[in-house]
Design a protein around this motif. Structure first.
Motif, PDB file in Angstrom:
ATOM      1  N   ALA A  19       3.520 -10.739   1.822  1.00  0.00           N
ATOM      2  CA  ALA A  19       3.453  -9.561   0.946  1.00  0.00           C
ATOM      3  C   ALA A  19       4.818  -9.209   0.369  1.00  0.00           C
ATOM      4  O   ALA A  19       4.904  -8.651  -0.728  1.00  0.00           O
ATOM      5  CB  ALA A  19       2.877  -8.377   1.710  1.00  0.00           C
ATOM      6  N   TYR A  20       5.886  -9.501   1.102  1.00  0.00           N
ATOM      7  CA  TYR A  20       7.222  -9.128   0.630  1.00  0.00           C
ATOM      8  C   TYR A  20       8.062 -10.348   0.267  1.00  0.00           C
ATOM      9  O   TYR A  20       9.285 -10.269   0.253  1.00  0.00           O
ATOM     10  CB  TYR A  20       7.921  -8.263   1.690  1.00  0.00           C
ATOM     11  CG  TYR A  20       7.269  -6.912   1.810  1.00  0.00           C
ATOM     12  CD1 TYR A  20       7.606  -5.893   0.941  1.00  0.00           C
ATOM     13  CD2 TYR A  20       6.291  -6.672   2.762  1.00  0.00           C
ATOM     14  CE1 TYR A  20       6.990  -4.652   1.020  1.00  0.00           C
ATOM     15  CE2 TYR A  20       5.659  -5.438   2.842  1.00  0.00           C
ATOM     16  CZ  TYR A  20       6.021  -4.439   1.975  1.00  0.00           C
ATOM     17  OH  TYR A  20       5.402  -3.217   2.054  1.00  0.00           O
ATOM     18  N   ASN A  21       7.406 -11.451  -0.053  1.00  0.00           N
ATOM     19  CA  ASN A  21       8.124 -12.584  -0.631  1.00  0.00           C
ATOM     20  C   ASN A  21       8.412 -12.315  -2.103  1.00  0.00           C
ATOM     21  O   ASN A  21       7.585 -11.739  -2.810  1.00  0.00           O
ATOM     22  CB  ASN A  21       7.303 -13.869  -0.505  1.00  0.00           C
ATOM     23  CG  ASN A  21       7.321 -14.434   0.907  1.00  0.00           C
ATOM     24  OD1 ASN A  21       7.800 -13.790   1.840  1.00  0.00           O
ATOM     25  ND2 ASN A  21       6.794 -15.627   1.073  1.00  0.00           N
ATOM     26  N   ARG A  36      -4.111  -4.663   4.349  1.00  0.00           N
ATOM     27  CA  ARG A  36      -4.187  -6.125   4.423  1.00  0.00           C
ATOM     28  C   ARG A  36      -3.354  -6.823   3.352  1.00  0.00           C
ATOM     29  O   ARG A  36      -3.227  -8.036   3.373  1.00  0.00           O
ATOM     30  CB  ARG A  36      -5.655  -6.570   4.290  1.00  0.00           C
ATOM     31  CG  ARG A  36      -6.538  -6.051   5.424  1.00  0.00           C
ATOM     32  CD  ARG A  36      -7.979  -6.487   5.212  1.00  0.00           C
ATOM     33  NE  ARG A  36      -8.860  -5.930   6.226  1.00  0.00           N
ATOM     34  CZ  ARG A  36     -10.193  -6.029   6.187  1.00  0.00           C
ATOM     35  NH1 ARG A  36     -10.776  -6.664   5.176  1.00  0.00           N
ATOM     36  NH2 ARG A  36     -10.935  -5.502   7.137  1.00  0.00           N
ATOM     37  N   TYR A  37      -2.826  -6.099   2.396  1.00  0.00           N
ATOM     38  CA  TYR A  37      -1.966  -6.676   1.361  1.00  0.00           C
ATOM     39  C   TYR A  37      -2.649  -7.832   0.626  1.00  0.00           C
ATOM     40  O   TYR A  37      -2.057  -8.876   0.392  1.00  0.00           O
ATOM     41  CB  TYR A  37      -0.640  -7.154   1.961  1.00  0.00           C
ATOM     42  CG  TYR A  37       0.100  -6.079   2.718  1.00  0.00           C
ATOM     43  CD1 TYR A  37       0.544  -4.925   2.080  1.00  0.00           C
ATOM     44  CD2 TYR A  37       0.347  -6.197   4.085  1.00  0.00           C
ATOM     45  CE1 TYR A  37       1.215  -3.935   2.765  1.00  0.00           C
ATOM     46  CE2 TYR A  37       1.015  -5.201   4.779  1.00  0.00           C
ATOM     47  CZ  TYR A  37       1.442  -4.083   4.119  1.00  0.00           C
ATOM     48  OH  TYR A  37       2.111  -3.096   4.793  1.00  0.00           O
ATOM     49  N   ASP A  38      -3.894  -7.633   0.309  1.00  0.00           N
ATOM     50  CA  ASP A  38      -4.649  -8.665  -0.421  1.00  0.00           C
ATOM     51  C   ASP A  38      -4.696  -8.237  -1.877  1.00  0.00           C
ATOM     52  O   ASP A  38      -5.538  -7.445  -2.286  1.00  0.00           O
ATOM     53  CB  ASP A  38      -6.060  -8.791   0.163  1.00  0.00           C
ATOM     54  CG  ASP A  38      -6.855  -9.897  -0.501  1.00  0.00           C
ATOM     55  OD1 ASP A  38      -6.249 -10.681  -1.268  1.00  0.00           O
ATOM     56  OD2 ASP A  38      -8.073  -9.988  -0.265  1.00  0.00           O
ATOM     57  N   ASP A  87       0.592  -8.566  -4.428  1.00  0.00           N
ATOM     58  CA  ASP A  87       0.499  -8.587  -2.973  1.00  0.00           C
ATOM     59  C   ASP A  87      -0.291  -7.420  -2.406  1.00  0.00           C
ATOM     60  O   ASP A  87      -0.440  -7.320  -1.202  1.00  0.00           O
ATOM     61  CB  ASP A  87       1.897  -8.599  -2.353  1.00  0.00           C
ATOM     62  CG  ASP A  87       2.823  -7.566  -2.987  1.00  0.00           C
ATOM     63  OD1 ASP A  87       3.994  -7.867  -3.174  1.00  0.00           O
ATOM     64  OD2 ASP A  87       2.338  -6.474  -3.283  1.00  0.00           O
ATOM     65  N   GLY A  88      -0.772  -6.509  -3.215  1.00  0.00           N
ATOM     66  CA  GLY A  88      -1.629  -5.438  -2.727  1.00  0.00           C
ATOM     67  C   GLY A  88      -0.945  -4.437  -1.834  1.00  0.00           C
ATOM     68  O   GLY A  88      -1.598  -3.825  -0.982  1.00  0.00           O
TER      69      GLY A  88
END
Length: 886
Positions: free
Chosen positions: A92-94, A285-287, A443-444
């Protein structure tokens, strides 16, 4: 600190480590030990301590010159580190920098790899790792950290294969405690003959958008065949920024910044309730995914012209339009949106690669009757004030404000807006320069994110969204609506917000979600009860430990009390407080209040005296209904007090008061976990809708027995109170003596032949005893208030196969939310006091979110054992300190 000399004891190594974290710098100069210390830190005691171990320190630095090149994390980095520890496999934080490179030379890959190596050597952050000591992270710059380079021949790949490879390269997780900090993927001939793609990926803790643009420009220069040398690497480092930030916040400037943000975010923070397509998962869930916006060149130029005419930026104009969209889609008038700020207010930080970005919380008060031009001017002033105070880090803001936190939401705001200005690739190498391209990086992290890229006169845009909550079609409708709204804004900037065009595509309707249900006035609870009293006068309606009232008796007592309340001033939207024990008297008081046309406010008699006084006063109650036994314990109250159970002259019953679906039915106070309880006001339409959905979902097709196990002062009991009295059933009130006694509870369940029970899982677990079947209802068990383990639910189902088990765990929706604001007393008259800042929720929609549980496929919320739940709470308490949401 793995290079400590044997001559240095562990405690001395730890002491040097701490000094380095406090801002001390140690290095060798011609074999002599040098240091630099923070102001006033080099005391005589510390210097004597260093002198004692001087020889060993020199030996340590000789063997490992960078072993003390360490530093604490910035506030933003700390938040990111905690989030990484929570989900180390998440991407998510890439952050990726995808470049299309037009370079047909045979040595292109070699030169660009060398450029990447030079970039890593030039910027310490690209050689930085983030280990931890005693659970506390710190950052350490390595002297010669390798970077990952992977070359791929993509000359025969099709577009789908290339896209998949790029996505996989971006999504691979990082181990922040180890190298490499930077991953480079070279895709040769991926974009056509002589054109390649270079993908650089690193974790957000090491960079921000500014950093990526800086890296792109420097790579252009470093990889050029005839490249001129770059200016010397910056002397200032990210470590200097960290110590500068901490010194700033510890002084008067930090206090001034905090006072501004405390004022901006005073009072209850609104919770944005966008109509979702799916239940919100219990943990983020960062989807993510995104949906493109159709922003033409003509529209982009028109927006620029309007912004210039108002002395605003395009960012401020688009933010005002975004606030308008959110208002029209939710009906809410107090809105929060997060927007990242570059965070590089000092010029010496401009050439550094690092994480400087700081989210700003932008708040807007939206009135549907105001013009868009008026909203724009207000937003413009708010944005500029926020930028003037942008140096206060968002994680520290969350830490100090202590808002209500939940692992299923980001802190403070759930919606964000990113605005990025894209520079021309020809600024450094002309036609051969690396050109930044777009790849999916959604990344949600938030429910909804408006992404805008400014490229010259043209704007490009997209709506990023969380796929676990919204379907693509829903967001596509919002994207189309936003584009239509922008066209309306440039055509009629003086139009009111309520009249601006909002063409929702694909049948979507603003502010509403779910299947359409028409609620008729006769479905109001007190009217449905009256119908049951007429049809079943002698049937039991409510029973406690000592008495049972039939429908006729309950109706008669309630009607008489309603007449008394009318004399006190009870009328539509007035409030009547009710404070009783676990007795049939509560139901008498509740129905009397509704029949008088007022809204009831249930209070727990076990609450502290000052809390009872506050709730009664803030609700503006015209009276309080209680029992004689409770009178001695009640504090002095600012309203008349009536004892329900004492004989007194009763006026003759009168007709039911004329109320509508939009009038208030009850006002419930929250638990007050943030220091002061909030008032949540619910309309008759919402109660009717809720009752209708419960009757339907629980398959209540006749009069049944319901057990009320919770307190009257909590919403949990409404699942059984409302359906029981609306369908001719009998509401049994669990006596205090059986609330924690498994044997007494099981005996009552069997004796009263309870059909429906709503209860918190942990409460039920304490009451199951040796024979769980005796403690379960005959028809349906509704679990709410917290999660439960699938294995435990399966055992319940095995013990009572005929009992259906439902999930009713989730955030309540059909309500008005209101709460007191700091220093605010918006009401003077108690007779017609209205709840402040109330935004009405839809009342003609189905709000049911119950799911039947299955032994084979438990409902999504049933996902962890009790021990795992405790661990999750512990982890969440830890991440609250991080509080990152960018």
């Amino acid at each position: 600190m793995n290079h400590a000399s044997a001559a240095l004891p562990d405690d001395v190594v730890q002491r040097l480590h701490q000094l380095a974290l406090d801002g001390w710098r140690f290095w060798l100069e011609e074999g002599r030990l040098r240091y630099r210390a923070p102001k006033a830190a080099a005391t005589a005691g510390v210097l004597e301590e260093l002198k004692t171990h001087k020889a060993a320190i020199i030996e340590l630095l000789t063997a490992a010159p960078h072993s003390l090149d360490i530093c604490p994390l910035s506030y933003g980095q700390t938040a990111l580190w905690f989030l990484w520890r929570l989900a180390p496999d998440s991407h998510a934080y890439n952050q990726s920098l995808p470049l299309r490179i037009a370079d047909a030379a045979d040595d292109a890959a070699t030169r660009w790899r060398a450029a990447c190596a030079a970039l890593v050597a030039r910027h310490p952050m690209l050689r930085t790792v983030f280990p931890a000591r005693d659970g506390q992270p710190y950052q350490q710059v390595l002297p010669d950290a390798p970077f990952a380079w992977q070359a791929n021949d993509a000359s025969i790949w099709d577009a789908a294969h290339l896209a998949a490879a790029l996505e996989a390269a971006h999504a691979a997780p990082f181990d922040l405690a180890q190298s490499p900090a930077l991953r480079c993927h070279w895709f040769a001939d991926a974009a056509g003959r002589g054109q390649h793609i270079l993908l650089l990926t690193l974790h957000h803790i090491r960079c921000d958008g500014w950093s990526l643009e800086l890296m792109r420009r420097e790579l252009n220069a470093l990889a050029a065949p005839d490249a001129a040398p770059l200016p010397p690497a910056p002397v200032v480092t990210y470590h200097d920024y960290v110590h500068w930030q901490r010194a700033l916040l510890d002084g008067d400037t930090g206090e001034r910044l905090w006072e501004f943000w405390r004022g901006q975010l005073a009072g209850p923070l609104p919770l944005l309730d966008l109509p979702g397509d799916h239940p919100r998962p219990p943990i983020q869930r960062y989807d993510g995914a995104s949906c493109a916006l159709d922003l033409s060149l003509a529209l982009s130029q028109s927006l620029q012209q309007l912004a210039q005419a108002e002395g605003a930026t395009r960012f401020e104009l688009l933010l005002a339009a975004f606030f308008t969209l959110l208002h029209r889609c939710t009906g809410q008038d107090d809105l929060l949106v997060g927007a990242p700020h570059a965070g590089r207010n000092r010029p010496e930080f401009a050439p550094l690669v690092g994480y400087f970005v700081n989210p700003l919380v932008l708040r807007a008060a939206v009135d549907p009757g105001m013009s868009f031009r008026g909203l724009l001017r207000d937003v413009r002033e708010r944005v500029r004030a926020a930028i003037d105070h942008a140096e206060f880090p968002f994680p520290l803001l969350v830490q100090r404000l202590q808002p209500e936190r939940s692992p299923d939401r980001s802190p403070i705001f759930d919606v964000s807006m990113n605005y990025h200005t894209l520079r021309s690739p020809a600024d450094s190498r002309g036609a051969d320069a690396a050109e930044m391209i777009e790849i999916p990086q959604a990344d949600g992290k938030f429910d909804l994110t408006l992404n805008i890229v400014e490229e010259g006169d043209r704007l490009h845009g997209a709506l990023g969204y969380n796929r676990t909550i919204f379907d693509a079609a829903t967001v596509r409708g919002w994207a189309d609506a936003f584009t239509a709204l922008l066209h309306g804004v440039v055509a009629q900037p003086d139009a009111t917000l309520a009249t601006l065009p909002l063409q929702m595509a694909r049948g979507l309707t603003p502010a509403l979600a779910g299947p359409q249900r028409i609620i008729a006035p006769e479905q109001m609870l007190h009217l449905r009860f009256a119908a049951q009293a007429a049809q079943r006068p002698n049937a039991p309606a409510v029973a406690d430990e000592h008495k049972t009232l039939t429908y006729a008796e309950l109706d008669r007592r309630a009607a008489a009390l309603a007449a008394v309340l009318r004399e006190l001033g009870a009328e539509p939207d007035a409030r009547v407080a009710i404070c009783t024990g676990r007795s049939v008297d509560f139901c008498v008081a509740m129905l009397a209040t509704l029949q008088a046309g007022a809204a009831y406010v249930p209070l727990d008699p076990a609450s502290p005296a000052d809390l009872l006084t506050f709730m009664v006063d803030y609700a503006g109650a015209v009276g309080l209904l209680t029992q004689a036994a409770l009178l001695p314990d009640l504090p002095p109250l600012p309203c008349p007090v009536i004892c329900i159970d004492q004989d007194q002259p009763r006026p003759a019953p009168t007709e039911l008061a004329p109320v509508t679906l939009d009038n208030l039915a009850y006002v419930m106070y929250t638990s007050g976990s943030t220091g002061r309880p909030k008032a949540v006001a619910v309309t008759h339409g919402a109660v009717a809708n809720y009752t209708d959905s419960m009757v339907r979902d629980l398959a209540i097709d006749g009069p049944y027995n319901f057990l009320l196990a919770s307190t009257f002062a909590a919403d949990l009991g409404n699942t059984v109170i409302f359906p029981a009295l609306a369908t001719g059933g009998c509401l049994h009130i669990l006596p205090e003596s059986a609330r924690l006694d498994p044997k007494a509870f099981a005996a009552l369940m069997a004796e009263r032949e309870i059909d429906y029970l709503k209860i918190v899982p942990s409460h039920l677990a304490a009451l199951l005893g040796d024979d769980p079947a005796r403690a379960l209802p005959r028809r349906a068990l509704v679990l709410g208030g917290e999660g439960a383990a699938p294995v435990w639910v399966a055992r319940l189902q095995d013990a009572a196969p005929a009992c259906r088990i439902y999930n009713h765990y989730g955030r309540p929706r059909p309500r008005w939310a209101c709460s007191p604001t700091a220093g605010s007393r918006p009401h003077r008259s108690r007779r017609r006091r209205r709840c402040p800042s109330a935004a009405q929720s839809p009342t003609r929609r189905s709000f049911s979110s119950m799911q039947p549980c299955s032994r084979r496929r438990p409902a999504p919320w049933v996902s962890c054992t009790w021990a795992a739940s405790v661990w999750r709470v512990a982890i969440w308490a830890m991440v609250r300190r991080a509080a990152l949401c960018i």
